[in-house]
Design a protein around this motif. Structure first.
Motif, PDB file in Angstrom:
ATOM      1  N   ASP A  11       5.736  11.336   8.490  1.00 44.46           N
ATOM      2  CA  ASP A  11       5.843  12.453   9.292  1.00 44.46           C
ATOM      3  C   ASP A  11       7.393  12.437   8.558  1.00 44.46           C
ATOM      4  N   HIS A  12       7.365  12.632   7.171  1.00 36.77           N
ATOM      5  CA  HIS A  12       8.578  12.661   6.475  1.00 36.77           C
ATOM      6  C   HIS A  12       8.966  13.914   5.305  1.00 36.77           C
ATOM      7  N   GLN A  13       7.632  15.097   5.882  1.00 38.13           N
ATOM      8  CA  GLN A  13       7.790  16.148   4.954  1.00 38.13           C
ATOM      9  C   GLN A  13       9.428  16.660   5.060  1.00 38.13           C
ATOM     10  N   ALA A  14       9.756  16.844   6.054  1.00 35.02           N
ATOM     11  CA  ALA A  14      11.264  17.639   5.874  1.00 35.02           C
ATOM     12  C   ALA A  14      11.661  17.375   4.999  1.00 35.02           C
ATOM     13  N   LEU A  15      12.249  15.385   4.048  1.00 34.61           N
ATOM     14  CA  LEU A  15      12.993  14.990   3.607  1.00 34.61           C
ATOM     15  C   LEU A  15      11.939  15.499   2.074  1.00 34.61           C
ATOM     16  N   CYS A  16      11.192  15.441   1.205  1.00 34.14           N
ATOM     17  CA  CYS A  16      10.339  14.995   0.620  1.00 34.14           C
ATOM     18  C   CYS A  16      10.727  16.008  -0.263  1.00 34.14           C
ATOM     19  N   PRO A  17      10.325  16.442  -1.432  1.00 32.38           N
ATOM     20  CA  PRO A  17      11.053  16.785  -2.238  1.00 32.38           C
ATOM     21  C   PRO A  17      10.006  18.133  -2.918  1.00 32.38           C
ATOM     22  N   SER A  18       8.381  17.575  -2.596  1.00 40.58           N
ATOM     23  CA  SER A  18       7.323  17.284  -2.466  1.00 40.58           C
ATOM     24  C   SER A  18       7.260  18.801  -1.399  1.00 40.58           C
ATOM     25  N   PRO A  46      17.450  11.795   2.135  1.00 41.08           N
ATOM     26  CA  PRO A  46      18.961  11.553   2.457  1.00 41.08           C
ATOM     27  C   PRO A  46      19.840  10.588   1.266  1.00 41.08           C
ATOM     28  N   PRO A  47      20.798  10.300   1.783  1.00 39.05           N
ATOM     29  CA  PRO A  47      21.288   9.468   0.369  1.00 39.05           C
ATOM     30  C   PRO A  47      21.008   7.749   0.270  1.00 39.05           C
ATOM     31  N   PHE A  48      21.019   7.648  -0.527  1.00 38.66           N
ATOM     32  CA  PHE A  48      20.394   6.096  -0.636  1.00 38.66           C
ATOM     33  C   PHE A  48      20.759   5.273  -0.013  1.00 38.66           C
ATOM     34  N   PRO A  49      20.855   4.207   0.819  1.00 42.98           N
ATOM     35  CA  PRO A  49      21.685   3.471   1.501  1.00 42.98           C
ATOM     36  C   PRO A  49      22.199   2.119   0.483  1.00 42.98           C
ATOM     37  N   GLU A  50      23.400   2.390   0.904  1.00 41.71           N
ATOM     38  CA  GLU A  50      24.628   1.671   0.223  1.00 41.71           C
ATOM     39  C   GLU A  50      24.334   0.246   0.186  1.00 41.71           C
ATOM     40  N   ARG A  51      23.398  -0.238   0.947  1.00 40.02           N
ATOM     41  CA  ARG A  51      23.247  -1.935   1.130  1.00 40.02           C
ATOM     42  C   ARG A  51      21.146  -1.567   1.893  1.00 40.02           C
ATOM     43  N   GLY A  97       0.611  -0.894  -0.016  1.00 36.88           N
ATOM     44  CA  GLY A  97       0.116  -0.064   0.104  1.00 36.88           C
ATOM     45  C   GLY A  97       1.128   1.155   0.132  1.00 36.88           C
ATOM     46  N   ASP A  98       2.352   1.102   0.426  1.00 39.97           N
ATOM     47  CA  ASP A  98       2.627   2.421   0.461  1.00 39.97           C
ATOM     48  C   ASP A  98       3.320   2.418  -0.796  1.00 39.97           C
ATOM     49  N   PHE A  99       3.960   1.726  -1.376  1.00 36.40           N
ATOM     50  CA  PHE A  99       4.372   2.229  -2.747  1.00 36.40           C
ATOM     51  C   PHE A  99       3.661   2.024  -3.478  1.00 36.40           C
ATOM     52  N   MET A 100       2.014   2.051  -4.113  1.00 37.25           N
ATOM     53  CA  MET A 100       1.016   2.083  -4.248  1.00 37.25           C
ATOM     54  C   MET A 100       0.759   3.518  -4.331  1.00 37.25           C
ATOM     55  N   THR A 101       0.899   3.797  -2.790  1.00 39.66           N
ATOM     56  CA  THR A 101       0.410   5.566  -2.677  1.00 39.66           C
ATOM     57  C   THR A 101       1.470   6.046  -2.997  1.00 39.66           C
ATOM     58  N   CYS A 102       2.061   6.478  -2.499  1.00 41.09           N
ATOM     59  CA  CYS A 102       3.464   7.091  -2.463  1.00 41.09           C
ATOM     60  C   CYS A 102       4.928   6.165  -2.365  1.00 41.09           C
ATOM     61  N   PRO A 103       5.725   6.183  -4.146  1.00 43.37           N
ATOM     62  CA  PRO A 103       6.690   5.526  -4.244  1.00 43.37           C
ATOM     63  C   PRO A 103       7.906   6.166  -2.827  1.00 43.37           C
ATOM     64  N   LEU A 104       8.375   7.187  -2.961  1.00 42.12           N
ATOM     65  CA  LEU A 104       9.564   7.654  -1.384  1.00 42.12           C
ATOM     66  C   LEU A 104       8.826   7.245  -0.595  1.00 42.12           C
ATOM     67  N   LEU A 105       7.573   7.391  -0.355  1.00 42.98           N
ATOM     68  CA  LEU A 105       7.177   6.439   1.084  1.00 42.98           C
ATOM     69  C   LEU A 105       7.322   5.497   1.050  1.00 42.98           C
ATOM     70  N   PHE A 106       7.563   4.674   0.756  1.00 39.84           N
ATOM     71  CA  PHE A 106       7.889   3.655   0.339  1.00 39.84           C
ATOM     72  C   PHE A 106       9.292   3.025   0.973  1.00 39.84           C
ATOM     73  N   ARG A 107      10.064   4.045   0.699  1.00 39.63           N
ATOM     74  CA  ARG A 107      11.044   3.503   0.482  1.00 39.63           C
ATOM     75  C   ARG A 107      11.616   4.480   1.699  1.00 39.63           C
TER      76      ARG A 107
END
Length: 298
Positions: free
Chosen positions: A259-266, A272-277, A27-37
């Motif tokens: 919870d993540h509006q401060a990190l959202c481009p919108s 943040p940098p994409f995790p290496e792992r 459901g997260d991915f369907m709602t917002c891929p960034l939220l899923f991440r």
């Protein structure tokens, strides 16, 4: 091999797990891929909310209610479980105690939880039920390596063998236009049940305690095959996004509760940098870990 030609019994063999989805993460991915991440890959912490915490406590009470003898499953008994279940949650997750400024605000919140329990008792009579399963972690690995995993609130089994899957919701029932989205979670559970037992559940039942409504649906094999196809396509999209490290935001009215509006481009933020792992499929998410450990211990 296509979904249509896979027999449930063929899934009993060990299959390598290459990915994992739960209803909430799908459901997260369907709602917002960034939220899923943020939730699944970065695993950023989420601040507790009074509404979500109330839902957790009410679910716990309804699970414990069926530990009582049938004749003792009353609203008064359920209300009496609220404070003990709250205390258990505070012990397990001390940060939730900070949701309330004083004893009066906690008392008012517990009263609101009691109202939800009162709503449950208008929807069914628990003295006439003996659930086959409660808060059960269910999972299956599909051909291709995608594991489906989730926690079923309640599974009822009739003497005839018919199965009903029930889920409690502490909010309000969706409008007719959004019923399909609400039923996606239940079809997910029905698919897992079918693929692990060979039995298509007779009834899927969503119980909305907030406005005392029930949403019922009777699936068939075609429904579940379509759900499986959708999940496989969804996982392909997730894999592609992971390879490209591209999880775009999808603004909607739901952003008001993110919870993540401060990190959202919108909203002018920078991810943040994409995790290496990237966490592997056998690493349960924080909200799944307790259920996984309990199932393993059992």
């Amino acid at each position: 091999m296509s979904a249509e030609t896979v027999e449930p019994s063929s899934l009993e063999m060990a299959l390598p797990v290459l990915g994992s989805l739960s209803p909430s993460r799908a459901g997260d991915f369907m709602t917002c891929p960034l939220l899923f991440r943020y939730r699944t890959i970065d695993r950023l912490p989420q601040a507790p909310s009074s509404a979500a915490t109330r839902g957790t406590v009410v679910h716990s009470v309804l699970e414990r209610l069926f530990d009582l003898p049938a004749a003792e499953r009353t609203l008064e008994a359920a209300a009496g479980l609220l404070r003990p279940e709250w205390d258990k949650l505070v012990e397990a997750e001390p940060e939730v105690a900070g949701l309330f400024e004083d004893a009066d605000s906690l008392s008012a919140w517990l009263d609101s939880a009691r109202e939800l329990l009162a709503g449950y008792f208008t929807l069914e009579d628990p003295t006439r039920l003996e659930p086959a399963e409660r808060e059960r972690l269910v999972e299956v690995v599909l051909p291709g390596g995608l594991r489906l995993r989730g926690i079923v609130d309640r599974l009822d089994r009739a003497p005839s063998g018919d199965v009903r899957i029930c889920d409690y919701k502490t909010g309000r029932a969706p409008g007719e236009m959004f019923e399909g989205k609400a039923l996606f979670q239940m079809k997910f559970y029905a698919l897992v049940h079918w693929r692990t037992t060979g039995v298509v559940p007779r009834l899927l039942q969503l119980m909305y305690l907030g406005d005392r409504e029930v949403l019922r649906y009777s699936p068939d094999e075609a429904d579940l095959v379509a759900t499986e196809r959708k999940l496989l396509a969804l996982w392909t999209a997730i894999e592609r996004a992971t390879q490209l490290r591209d999880f775009p935001p999808r603004p909607s009215r739901l952003c008001d509760w993110c919870d993540h509006q401060a990190l959202c481009p919108s909203f002018g933020g920078t991810p943040p940098p994409f995790p290496e792992r990237v966490p592997g499929p056998d690493e349960p998410l924080p909200h799944q870990r307790a259920a996984v450990e309990a199932q393993s211990a059992g």
